[in-house]
Design a protein around this motif. Structure first.
Motif, short mmCIF file in Angstrom:
data_model
loop_
_atom_site.label_atom_id
_atom_site.label_comp_id
_atom_site.label_asym_id
_atom_site.label_seq_id
_atom_site.Cartn_x
_atom_site.Cartn_y
_atom_site.Cartn_z
N THR A 288 -21.48 -70.88 44.95
CA THR A 288 -22.56 -70.26 44.17
C THR A 288 -22.02 -69.26 43.17
OG1 THR A 288 -24.07 -70.52 46.05
CG2 THR A 288 -24.73 -69.00 44.31
N THR A 289 -21.12 -68.40 43.62
CA THR A 289 -20.56 -67.40 42.71
C THR A 289 -19.70 -68.08 41.63
OG1 THR A 289 -18.79 -67.03 44.34
CG2 THR A 289 -20.63 -65.48 44.34
N LEU A 290 -19.00 -69.15 42.03
CA LEU A 290 -18.23 -69.91 41.04
C LEU A 290 -19.13 -70.49 39.97
CD1 LEU A 290 -15.44 -72.05 42.77
CD2 LEU A 290 -15.18 -70.48 40.86
N LEU A 291 -20.31 -70.97 40.37
CA LEU A 291 -21.23 -71.60 39.43
C LEU A 291 -21.58 -70.65 38.30
CD1 LEU A 291 -23.20 -73.89 38.62
CD2 LEU A 291 -24.90 -72.80 40.11
N TYR A 292 -22.02 -69.44 38.64
CA TYR A 292 -22.47 -68.57 37.56
C TYR A 292 -21.34 -67.78 36.89
CZ TYR A 292 -22.98 -64.71 41.08
OH TYR A 292 -22.80 -63.76 42.06
N THR A 293 -20.23 -67.53 37.60
CA THR A 293 -19.12 -66.84 36.92
C THR A 293 -18.37 -67.79 36.00
OG1 THR A 293 -17.69 -67.20 38.84
CG2 THR A 293 -18.79 -65.08 38.69
N ALA A 294 -18.17 -69.05 36.44
CA ALA A 294 -17.45 -70.01 35.60
C ALA A 294 -18.24 -70.33 34.33
CB ALA A 294 -17.18 -71.29 36.38
N LEU A 295 -19.56 -70.40 34.45
CA LEU A 295 -20.38 -70.73 33.28
C LEU A 295 -20.75 -69.49 32.46
CD1 LEU A 295 -22.82 -73.39 34.81
CD2 LEU A 295 -20.85 -73.79 33.33
N GLY A 296 -20.97 -68.37 33.12
CA GLY A 296 -21.48 -67.19 32.42
C GLY A 296 -20.48 -66.10 32.12
N GLY A 297 -19.32 -66.15 32.78
CA GLY A 297 -18.32 -65.12 32.52
C GLY A 297 -18.73 -63.74 33.01
N LEU A 298 -18.21 -62.72 32.34
CA LEU A 298 -18.44 -61.35 32.77
C LEU A 298 -19.91 -60.95 32.69
CD1 LEU A 298 -17.34 -58.67 33.77
CD2 LEU A 298 -16.83 -58.04 31.41
N ASN B 213 -14.13 -63.63 38.35
CA ASN B 213 -14.11 -63.43 36.91
C ASN B 213 -12.90 -62.62 36.48
OD1 ASN B 213 -15.31 -61.81 34.29
ND2 ASN B 213 -16.07 -63.91 34.45
N GLY B 214 -12.50 -61.66 37.32
CA GLY B 214 -11.34 -60.84 36.99
C GLY B 214 -10.06 -61.65 36.95
N ILE B 215 -9.85 -62.54 37.94
CA ILE B 215 -8.66 -63.38 37.95
C ILE B 215 -8.66 -64.31 36.74
CG2 ILE B 215 -7.50 -65.26 39.17
CD1 ILE B 215 -8.33 -63.93 41.79
N ALA B 216 -9.80 -64.92 36.45
CA ALA B 216 -9.88 -65.83 35.30
C ALA B 216 -9.59 -65.09 34.00
CB ALA B 216 -11.26 -66.48 35.23
N SER B 217 -10.15 -63.89 33.85
CA SER B 217 -9.94 -63.14 32.61
C SER B 217 -8.50 -62.71 32.45
CB SER B 217 -10.86 -61.91 32.57
OG SER B 217 -10.42 -60.91 33.47
N THR C 102 -10.62 -70.77 36.91
CA THR C 102 -11.43 -70.05 37.90
C THR C 102 -11.65 -70.92 39.13
OG1 THR C 102 -12.60 -68.97 36.07
CG2 THR C 102 -13.58 -68.79 38.25
N VAL C 103 -12.02 -72.17 38.91
CA VAL C 103 -12.27 -73.09 40.03
C VAL C 103 -10.98 -73.37 40.80
CG1 VAL C 103 -13.02 -75.41 40.65
CG2 VAL C 103 -14.24 -74.14 38.88
N LEU D 295 -8.23 -71.63 41.14
CA LEU D 295 -7.72 -70.51 41.90
C LEU D 295 -8.51 -70.27 43.19
CD1 LEU D 295 -6.95 -67.97 39.03
CD2 LEU D 295 -5.30 -69.06 40.54
N MET D 296 -9.76 -70.74 43.23
CA MET D 296 -10.56 -70.54 44.42
C MET D 296 -10.22 -71.51 45.54
SD MET D 296 -12.50 -67.98 44.44
CE MET D 296 -13.57 -68.42 45.81
N VAL D 297 -9.61 -72.64 45.22
CA VAL D 297 -9.33 -73.65 46.24
C VAL D 297 -8.43 -73.10 47.34
CG1 VAL D 297 -8.29 -75.89 46.69
CG2 VAL D 297 -9.77 -75.59 44.69
N PRO D 298 -7.24 -72.56 47.02
CA PRO D 298 -6.41 -72.03 48.12
C PRO D 298 -7.03 -70.84 48.82
CG PRO D 298 -5.47 -71.46 45.96
CD PRO D 298 -6.56 -72.44 45.71
N VAL D 299 -7.79 -70.02 48.08
CA VAL D 299 -8.44 -68.86 48.69
C VAL D 299 -9.44 -69.31 49.76
CG1 VAL D 299 -10.03 -66.95 48.27
CG2 VAL D 299 -8.10 -67.33 46.73
N VAL D 300 -10.27 -70.31 49.43
CA VAL D 300 -11.26 -70.81 50.39
C VAL D 300 -10.56 -71.44 51.59
CG1 VAL D 300 -13.09 -72.52 50.74
CG2 VAL D 300 -13.07 -71.12 48.68
N ILE D 301 -9.47 -72.17 51.35
CA ILE D 301 -8.74 -72.79 52.46
C ILE D 301 -8.24 -71.72 53.42
CG2 ILE D 301 -6.62 -74.05 53.05
CD1 ILE D 301 -7.03 -75.68 50.48
#
Length: 458
Positions: free
Chosen positions: A162-172, A323-327, A347-348, A350-356
Protein backbone atom coordinates in the motif's frame (compact mmCIF):
# COMPACT_ATOMS: atom_id res chain seq x y z
CA UNK A 1 -13.35 -11.32 14.63
CA UNK A 2 -10.43 -11.95 12.18
CA UNK A 3 -12.71 -10.83 9.34
CA UNK A 4 -13.65 -7.61 11.13
CA UNK A 5 -10.00 -6.91 11.97
CA UNK A 6 -8.92 -7.57 8.40
CA UNK A 7 -11.69 -5.32 7.04
CA UNK A 8 -10.73 -2.45 9.35
CA UNK A 9 -7.02 -2.74 8.49
CA UNK A 10 -7.77 -2.87 4.76
CA UNK A 11 -10.02 0.19 5.11
CA UNK A 12 -7.29 2.12 6.94
CA UNK A 13 -4.66 1.24 4.33
CA UNK A 14 -7.00 2.13 1.47
CA UNK A 15 -7.65 5.53 3.07
CA UNK A 16 -3.91 6.17 3.22
CA UNK A 17 -3.56 5.14 -0.42
CA UNK A 18 -6.42 7.42 -1.46
CA UNK A 19 -4.95 10.42 0.37
CA UNK A 20 -1.50 9.81 -1.09
CA UNK A 21 -2.66 9.30 -4.66
CA UNK A 22 -4.91 12.36 -4.50
CA UNK A 23 -1.90 14.54 -3.66
CA UNK A 24 0.33 13.36 -6.51
CA UNK A 25 1.16 15.48 -9.53
CA UNK A 26 0.56 13.38 -12.62
CA UNK A 27 2.82 15.39 -14.92
CA UNK A 28 5.19 16.90 -12.35
CA UNK A 29 8.95 16.97 -12.99
CA UNK A 30 11.40 14.60 -11.32
CA UNK A 31 12.58 17.35 -8.97
CA UNK A 32 9.05 17.81 -7.63
CA UNK A 33 8.69 14.03 -7.26
CA UNK A 34 11.65 13.86 -4.86
CA UNK A 35 11.60 17.28 -3.13
CA UNK A 36 8.21 19.07 -3.52
CA UNK A 37 10.51 22.09 -3.43
CA UNK A 38 9.48 25.22 -1.48
CA UNK A 39 5.85 24.10 -1.17
CA UNK A 40 5.11 23.10 2.45
CA UNK A 41 4.04 25.31 5.36
CA UNK A 42 5.09 24.96 8.99
CA UNK A 43 2.10 22.96 10.23
CA UNK A 44 2.37 20.41 7.43
CA UNK A 45 6.10 20.01 8.06
CA UNK A 46 5.59 19.70 11.81
CA UNK A 47 2.99 16.96 11.45
CA UNK A 48 5.14 15.26 8.81
CA UNK A 49 8.21 15.25 11.06
CA UNK A 50 6.05 13.74 13.82
CA UNK A 51 4.46 11.04 11.65
CA UNK A 52 7.70 10.21 9.83
CA UNK A 53 9.64 9.81 13.06
CA UNK A 54 6.96 7.84 14.90
CA UNK A 55 7.00 4.14 14.15
CA UNK A 56 6.02 0.93 15.89
CA UNK A 57 9.22 1.33 17.91
CA UNK A 58 7.42 3.77 20.25
CA UNK A 59 5.20 0.92 21.45
CA UNK A 60 8.25 -1.15 22.43
CA UNK A 61 11.32 0.90 23.36
CA UNK A 62 10.02 3.91 25.40
CA UNK A 63 7.70 1.79 27.63
CA UNK A 64 10.52 -0.68 28.30
CA UNK A 65 12.97 2.11 29.14
CA UNK A 66 10.36 3.73 31.38
CA UNK A 67 9.59 0.45 33.13
CA UNK A 68 13.17 -0.65 33.78
CA UNK A 69 15.45 2.39 33.65
CA UNK A 70 13.22 5.25 34.73
CA UNK A 71 12.28 8.81 33.80
CA UNK A 72 15.80 10.18 33.33
CA UNK A 73 16.72 7.71 30.59
CA UNK A 74 13.24 8.09 29.10
CA UNK A 75 13.81 11.85 28.85
CA UNK A 76 17.07 11.13 27.00
CA UNK A 77 15.21 8.93 24.55
CA UNK A 78 12.54 11.59 24.00
CA UNK A 79 15.13 14.32 23.42
CA UNK A 80 17.15 12.08 21.11
CA UNK A 81 14.02 11.33 19.06
CA UNK A 82 13.25 15.03 18.59
CA UNK A 83 16.76 16.47 18.31
CA UNK A 84 17.35 15.58 14.61
CA UNK A 85 14.36 17.74 13.65
CA UNK A 86 15.66 20.62 15.74
CA UNK A 87 19.17 20.32 14.28
CA UNK A 88 17.79 20.41 10.73
CA UNK A 89 15.47 23.27 11.69
CA UNK A 90 18.44 25.33 12.92
CA UNK A 91 21.01 24.16 10.36
CA UNK A 92 18.60 23.74 7.45
CA UNK A 93 18.48 27.40 6.36
CA UNK A 94 22.27 27.37 5.89
CA UNK A 95 21.98 24.15 3.90
CA UNK A 96 19.25 25.70 1.70
CA UNK A 97 21.36 28.79 1.02
CA UNK A 98 24.50 26.76 0.32
CA UNK A 99 22.67 24.27 -1.92
CA UNK A 100 19.40 25.86 -3.12
CA UNK A 101 18.74 23.14 -5.70
CA UNK A 102 19.82 20.29 -3.46
CA UNK A 103 17.86 17.08 -3.03
CA UNK A 104 19.75 14.82 -0.64
CA UNK A 105 22.29 14.45 2.13
CA UNK A 106 24.57 12.89 -0.52
CA UNK A 107 24.43 16.05 -2.66
CA UNK A 108 25.22 18.13 0.42
CA UNK A 109 28.26 15.94 1.14
CA UNK A 110 29.44 16.24 -2.47
CA UNK A 111 29.02 20.03 -2.48
CA UNK A 112 31.19 20.22 0.63
CA UNK A 113 33.73 17.47 0.03
CA UNK A 114 33.43 15.86 -3.40
CA UNK A 115 32.02 12.71 -5.00
CA UNK A 116 34.01 10.24 -2.89
CA UNK A 117 32.54 11.42 0.40
CA UNK A 118 29.11 11.58 -1.24
CA UNK A 119 29.16 7.86 -2.02
CA UNK A 120 30.27 7.06 1.52
CA UNK A 121 27.52 9.19 3.09
CA UNK A 122 24.85 7.87 0.71
CA UNK A 123 25.79 4.27 1.53
CA UNK A 124 25.47 4.91 5.28
CA UNK A 125 22.13 6.63 4.75
CA UNK A 126 20.70 3.77 2.66
CA UNK A 127 22.00 1.18 5.16
CA UNK A 128 20.36 2.98 8.07
CA UNK A 129 17.03 3.46 6.30
CA UNK A 130 16.93 -0.17 5.14
CA UNK A 131 17.45 -1.28 8.76
CA UNK A 132 14.66 1.08 9.84
CA UNK A 133 12.32 -0.33 7.17
CA UNK A 134 13.03 -3.94 8.13
CA UNK A 135 12.53 -3.13 11.81
CA UNK A 136 9.19 -1.43 11.23
CA UNK A 137 7.77 -4.20 9.05
CA UNK A 138 9.06 -6.85 11.45
CA UNK A 139 7.39 -4.98 14.32
CA UNK A 140 3.98 -4.82 12.64
CA UNK A 141 4.16 -8.56 12.02
CA UNK A 142 4.88 -9.18 15.70
CA UNK A 143 2.13 -6.82 16.86
CA UNK A 144 -0.40 -8.44 14.52
CA UNK A 145 0.41 -11.86 15.95
CA UNK A 146 0.08 -10.47 19.46
CA UNK A 147 -3.24 -8.65 19.06
CA UNK A 148 -5.20 -10.66 16.46
CA UNK A 149 -5.65 -13.89 14.55
CA UNK A 150 -4.83 -12.26 11.22
CA UNK A 151 -1.74 -13.86 9.57
CA UNK A 152 1.16 -11.45 10.25
CA UNK A 153 2.63 -11.97 6.77
CA UNK A 154 -0.53 -10.56 5.19
CA UNK A 155 -0.28 -7.35 7.19
CA UNK A 156 3.46 -6.96 6.50
CA UNK A 157 2.91 -7.39 2.77
CA UNK A 158 -0.24 -5.24 2.86
CA UNK A 159 1.52 -2.30 4.50
CA UNK A 160 4.53 -2.61 2.17
CA UNK A 161 2.41 -2.78 -0.99
CA UNK A 162 0.00 0.00 0.00
CA UNK A 163 2.72 2.47 0.92
CA UNK A 164 4.65 1.49 -2.21
CA UNK A 165 1.56 2.23 -4.31
CA UNK A 166 1.22 5.85 -3.30
CA UNK A 167 4.91 6.67 -2.74
CA UNK A 168 6.01 5.16 -6.07
CA UNK A 169 3.28 7.03 -7.96
CA UNK A 170 3.07 10.22 -5.91
CA UNK A 171 6.56 10.78 -4.58
CA UNK A 172 7.21 13.10 -1.66
CA UNK A 173 3.92 14.98 -2.01
CA UNK A 174 2.02 11.73 -1.41
CA UNK A 175 4.07 11.00 1.71
CA UNK A 176 3.55 14.53 3.05
CA UNK A 177 -0.21 14.37 2.44
CA UNK A 178 -0.63 11.07 4.28
CA UNK A 179 1.68 12.19 7.09
CA UNK A 180 -0.67 15.04 7.95
CA UNK A 181 -3.65 12.72 8.46
CA UNK A 182 -1.61 9.91 9.99
CA UNK A 183 -0.20 12.31 12.61
CA UNK A 184 -3.67 13.31 13.82
CA UNK A 185 -4.89 9.71 13.67
CA UNK A 186 -2.00 8.35 15.70
CA UNK A 187 -2.44 11.07 18.35
CA UNK A 188 -6.17 10.25 18.63
CA UNK A 189 -5.64 6.49 18.71
CA UNK A 190 -2.79 6.78 21.19
CA UNK A 191 -5.00 8.88 23.48
CA UNK A 192 -7.81 6.31 23.19
CA UNK A 193 -5.69 3.19 23.67
CA UNK A 194 -3.43 4.68 26.33
CA UNK A 195 -6.31 6.32 28.19
CA UNK A 196 -8.45 3.18 28.36
CA UNK A 197 -5.47 1.01 29.31
CA UNK A 198 -4.54 3.48 32.07
CA UNK A 199 -8.09 3.57 33.45
CA UNK A 200 -8.18 -0.23 33.63
CA UNK A 201 -4.89 -0.56 35.51
CA UNK A 202 -5.02 -2.48 38.79
CA UNK A 203 -5.05 -0.33 41.91
CA UNK A 204 -1.57 1.00 42.60
CA UNK A 205 0.10 -0.73 45.59
CA UNK A 206 0.73 1.47 48.61
CA UNK A 207 4.46 0.77 48.43
CA UNK A 208 4.70 1.39 44.66
CA UNK A 209 7.98 3.04 43.66
CA UNK A 210 8.79 4.76 40.39
CA UNK A 211 11.22 2.61 38.35
CA UNK A 212 14.74 4.00 38.42
CA UNK A 213 18.35 2.89 38.36
CA UNK A 214 21.24 4.84 39.97
CA UNK A 215 21.61 8.33 38.53
CA UNK A 216 25.00 7.61 36.95
CA UNK A 217 23.60 4.59 35.11
CA UNK A 218 20.47 6.45 34.03
CA UNK A 219 22.56 9.35 32.72
CA UNK A 220 24.75 6.91 30.80
CA UNK A 221 21.71 5.30 29.15
CA UNK A 222 20.18 8.72 28.43
CA UNK A 223 23.36 10.05 26.82
CA UNK A 224 23.78 6.84 24.79
CA UNK A 225 20.26 7.17 23.42
CA UNK A 226 20.66 10.88 22.63
CA UNK A 227 23.87 10.25 20.67
CA UNK A 228 22.68 7.08 18.91
CA UNK A 229 19.21 8.26 17.91
CA UNK A 230 20.27 11.78 16.93
CA UNK A 231 23.30 10.70 14.90
CA UNK A 232 21.41 7.97 13.06
CA UNK A 233 18.36 10.08 12.25
CA UNK A 234 20.54 12.83 10.80
CA UNK A 235 21.25 10.32 8.01
CA UNK A 236 17.52 9.81 7.43
CA UNK A 237 17.08 11.10 3.87
CA UNK A 238 13.34 11.53 4.49
CA UNK A 239 14.10 14.32 6.96
CA UNK A 240 16.58 15.96 4.59
CA UNK A 241 13.94 16.02 1.85
CA UNK A 242 11.81 18.20 4.08
CA UNK A 243 14.59 20.80 4.32
CA UNK A 244 14.02 21.66 0.64
CA UNK A 245 10.27 20.96 0.72
CA UNK A 246 9.77 23.81 3.23
CA UNK A 247 8.19 26.95 1.78
CA UNK A 248 10.92 29.07 3.37
CA UNK A 249 13.40 29.12 6.26
CA UNK A 250 10.75 30.28 8.72
CA UNK A 251 8.41 27.40 7.83
CA UNK A 252 11.27 24.92 8.21
CA UNK A 253 12.25 26.22 11.65
CA UNK A 254 8.70 26.37 12.97
CA UNK A 255 7.84 22.96 11.53
CA UNK A 256 10.94 21.38 13.08
CA UNK A 257 10.16 22.79 16.53
CA UNK A 258 6.51 21.76 16.25
CA UNK A 259 7.36 18.21 15.20
CA UNK A 260 10.12 17.94 17.80
CA UNK A 261 7.96 19.26 20.64
CA UNK A 262 5.08 16.87 19.96
CA UNK A 263 7.54 13.99 19.55
CA UNK A 264 8.96 14.62 23.03
CA UNK A 265 5.44 14.62 24.50
CA UNK A 266 4.41 11.42 22.69
CA UNK A 267 7.55 9.50 23.69
CA UNK A 268 7.26 10.63 27.32
CA UNK A 269 3.56 9.71 27.50
CA UNK A 270 4.07 6.25 25.98
CA UNK A 271 7.12 5.67 28.18
CA UNK A 272 5.13 6.86 31.17
CA UNK A 273 2.58 4.13 30.50
CA UNK A 274 5.44 1.64 30.80
CA UNK A 275 6.38 3.09 34.18
CA UNK A 276 2.77 2.85 35.37
CA UNK A 277 2.60 -0.77 34.25
CA UNK A 278 5.73 -1.60 36.25
CA UNK A 279 4.54 0.31 39.32
CA UNK A 280 1.11 -1.36 39.33
CA UNK A 281 2.59 -4.85 39.37
CA UNK A 282 1.24 -5.94 35.98
CA UNK A 283 3.11 -8.94 34.54
CA UNK A 284 5.26 -7.35 31.83
CA UNK A 285 5.81 -10.55 29.84
CA UNK A 286 8.91 -12.39 28.66
CA UNK A 287 10.52 -10.68 26.86
CA UNK A 288 9.01 -7.65 28.59
CA UNK A 289 6.55 -5.59 26.53
CA UNK A 290 5.00 -3.15 29.03
CA UNK A 291 2.68 -1.35 26.60
CA UNK A 292 1.03 -4.57 25.45
CA UNK A 293 0.99 -5.88 29.02
CA UNK A 294 -1.32 -2.96 29.80
CA UNK A 295 -3.69 -4.12 27.07
CA UNK A 296 -4.08 -7.47 28.81
CA UNK A 297 -5.89 -5.62 31.60
CA UNK A 298 -8.07 -3.63 29.18
CA UNK A 299 -11.30 -4.61 27.38
CA UNK A 300 -10.88 -7.04 24.49
CA UNK A 301 -12.27 -4.52 21.99
CA UNK A 302 -9.26 -2.26 22.59
CA UNK A 303 -7.04 -4.66 20.64
CA UNK A 304 -8.54 -3.47 17.35
CA UNK A 305 -7.80 0.27 17.75
CA UNK A 306 -4.39 -0.70 19.14
CA UNK A 307 -3.67 -2.66 15.96
CA UNK A 308 -4.90 0.21 13.78
CA UNK A 309 -2.59 2.50 15.80
CA UNK A 310 0.35 0.17 15.07
CA UNK A 311 -0.47 0.02 11.34
CA UNK A 312 -0.74 3.83 11.24
CA UNK A 313 2.61 4.20 12.99
CA UNK A 314 4.31 1.78 10.63
CA UNK A 315 2.74 3.18 7.45
CA UNK A 316 3.68 6.75 8.39
CA UNK A 317 7.35 5.86 8.81
CA UNK A 318 7.59 3.27 6.00
CA UNK A 319 6.28 5.61 3.28
CA UNK A 320 8.83 8.25 4.28
CA UNK A 321 11.65 5.70 4.25
CA UNK A 322 10.60 4.31 0.86
CA UNK A 323 10.49 7.76 -0.67
CA UNK A 324 13.72 8.76 1.05
CA UNK A 325 15.67 5.80 -0.34
CA UNK A 326 14.28 6.38 -3.83
CA UNK A 327 15.10 10.09 -3.72
CA UNK A 328 18.66 9.37 -2.57
CA UNK A 329 19.16 7.00 -5.50
CA UNK A 330 17.60 9.53 -7.89
CA UNK A 331 19.76 12.36 -6.58
CA UNK A 332 22.90 10.23 -6.83
CA UNK A 333 21.96 9.36 -10.43
CA UNK A 334 20.87 12.87 -11.37
CA UNK A 335 23.73 13.54 -13.77
CA UNK A 336 22.80 10.38 -15.68
CA UNK A 337 19.24 11.56 -16.08
CA UNK A 338 17.31 8.89 -14.14
CA UNK A 339 13.62 9.17 -15.06
CA UNK A 340 10.60 9.12 -12.78
CA UNK A 341 9.73 5.67 -14.14
CA UNK A 342 13.16 4.37 -13.20
CA UNK A 343 12.86 6.00 -9.77
CA UNK A 344 9.61 4.12 -9.21
CA UNK A 345 11.22 0.84 -10.22
CA UNK A 346 14.08 1.50 -7.82
CA UNK A 347 11.57 2.10 -4.99
CA UNK A 348 9.87 -1.24 -5.67
CA UNK A 349 13.14 -3.16 -6.13
CA UNK A 350 14.61 -1.94 -2.86
CA UNK A 351 11.55 -3.12 -0.94
CA UNK A 352 11.88 -6.74 -2.05
CA UNK A 353 14.84 -7.70 0.19
CA UNK A 354 13.47 -5.58 3.03
CA UNK A 355 10.13 -7.43 3.00
CA UNK A 356 11.92 -10.79 2.79
CA UNK A 357 13.94 -9.92 5.91
CA UNK A 358 10.81 -8.65 7.71
CA UNK A 359 8.91 -11.88 7.00
CA UNK A 360 11.59 -13.88 8.84
CA UNK A 361 10.54 -12.31 12.13
CA UNK A 362 14.17 -11.72 13.08
CA UNK A 363 15.47 -9.16 15.55
CA UNK A 364 17.25 -6.33 13.78
CA UNK A 365 18.25 -4.48 16.95
CA UNK A 366 21.92 -5.42 16.74
CA UNK A 367 22.15 -4.36 13.10
CA UNK A 368 20.34 -1.15 14.03
CA UNK A 369 22.89 -0.40 16.76
CA UNK A 370 25.81 -1.01 14.39
CA UNK A 371 24.24 1.32 11.81
CA UNK A 372 23.66 3.92 14.56
CA UNK A 373 27.32 3.68 15.59
CA UNK A 374 28.52 4.12 12.01
CA UNK A 375 26.35 7.24 11.76
CA UNK A 376 27.72 8.57 15.05
CA UNK A 377 31.27 8.14 13.73
CA UNK A 378 30.74 10.40 10.69
CA UNK A 379 27.88 12.76 11.57
CA UNK A 380 30.07 15.60 12.89
CA UNK A 381 32.52 15.60 9.92
CA UNK A 382 29.54 15.70 7.55
CA UNK A 383 27.78 18.56 9.33
CA UNK A 384 31.04 20.55 9.53
CA UNK A 385 31.02 20.71 5.72
CA UNK A 386 29.85 24.33 5.64
CA UNK A 387 32.91 25.43 7.67
CA UNK A 388 35.35 26.92 5.18
CA UNK A 389 38.40 25.30 6.76
CA UNK A 390 37.02 21.74 6.46
CA UNK A 391 38.45 19.67 3.61
CA UNK A 392 37.57 16.24 2.26
CA UNK A 393 40.72 14.88 3.91
CA UNK A 394 39.68 16.27 7.31
CA UNK A 395 36.19 14.79 6.92
CA UNK A 396 37.37 11.34 5.89
CA UNK A 397 40.09 11.30 8.54
CA UNK A 398 37.53 12.38 11.13
CA UNK A 399 35.19 9.57 10.07
CA UNK A 400 37.96 6.97 10.23
CA UNK A 401 38.99 8.31 13.65
CA UNK A 402 35.36 8.01 14.75
CA UNK A 403 35.27 4.33 13.82
CA UNK A 404 38.56 3.72 15.63
CA UNK A 405 37.21 5.68 18.59
CA UNK A 406 34.24 3.33 18.72
CA UNK A 407 36.56 0.33 19.01
CA UNK A 408 39.07 1.95 21.40
CA UNK A 409 37.12 1.69 24.72
CA UNK A 410 36.68 -2.08 24.37
CA UNK A 411 40.24 -2.45 23.14
CA UNK A 412 41.62 -0.66 26.19
CA UNK A 413 39.43 -2.39 28.78
CA UNK A 414 39.73 -5.89 27.28
CA UNK A 415 43.33 -5.57 26.05
CA UNK A 416 42.52 -6.93 22.60
CA UNK A 417 41.62 -5.30 19.28
CA UNK A 418 39.30 -8.20 18.44
CA UNK A 419 37.47 -7.75 21.74
CA UNK A 420 37.21 -4.03 21.06
CA UNK A 421 35.63 -4.70 17.67
CA UNK A 422 33.28 -7.25 19.23
CA UNK A 423 32.21 -4.78 21.93
CA UNK A 424 31.49 -2.17 19.24
CA UNK A 425 29.20 -4.65 17.46
CA UNK A 426 26.91 -4.94 20.53
CA UNK A 427 26.94 -8.76 20.85
CA UNK A 428 24.10 -8.75 23.39
CA UNK A 429 22.05 -6.14 21.48
CA UNK A 430 22.36 -3.71 24.40
CA UNK A 431 23.25 -0.05 23.66
CA UNK A 432 26.32 0.99 25.64
CA UNK A 433 27.74 4.50 25.95
CA UNK A 434 31.47 3.87 25.47
CA UNK A 435 31.49 3.05 21.71
CA UNK A 436 29.12 5.92 20.87
CA UNK A 437 30.99 8.45 23.00
CA UNK A 438 34.34 7.26 21.62
CA UNK A 439 33.10 7.58 18.05
CA UNK A 440 31.66 11.06 18.57
CA UNK A 441 34.61 12.49 20.51
CA UNK A 442 37.31 11.04 18.23
CA UNK A 443 35.62 12.13 14.99
CA UNK A 444 35.03 15.64 16.31
CA UNK A 445 38.55 16.17 17.69
CA UNK A 446 40.37 14.84 14.61
CA UNK A 447 38.14 16.76 12.21
CA UNK A 448 38.65 20.04 14.06
CA UNK A 449 42.39 19.48 14.54
CA UNK A 450 43.06 18.67 10.87
CA UNK A 451 40.81 21.47 9.67
CA UNK A 452 42.81 23.89 11.80
CA UNK A 453 46.22 22.52 10.78
CA UNK A 454 45.39 21.74 7.11
CA UNK A 455 42.55 24.06 6.01
CA UNK A 456 40.72 23.63 2.72
CA UNK A 457 42.42 25.36 -0.19
CA UNK A 458 40.26 28.17 -1.54
Amino acid sequence: MPYLTSAVLVAALMCFAFLGLRARRVDGPLDDYVTARNSQNASTLGLSFLASGMGAWILFAPPEIGAFVGPLALAGYAIGSALPFIVLGLYGPKIRRHLPQGRSIGEFAEACYGAGVRRWVSLVSVLYMACFLAAELTAIGAITALLSDVPPALVVIGVALTTLLYTALGGLRASLATDRWQAWLLIALLALVGGVAWLRLPEMPVDAVMPAIPVAGALSVALTLVIAVTAANLFHQGYWQRVWAARDDRALGQGAWLGGGITVIVVMVVGGLGMLAAMSGVALGEPPIPFFALLSQAPAWLALPALVLAVTLVASSVDTLQNGIASLVVADSGKRGLSIGAARLVTVALMVPVVIVALQGLSVLRLFLIADLLCAAIVVPVLLGLWQRMSAFSAVAGGVAGMLGAVLPGWVTQGSLIEGILAASFPHSIPTLAPFLGALVASTLISLLLAWLMPRKQ
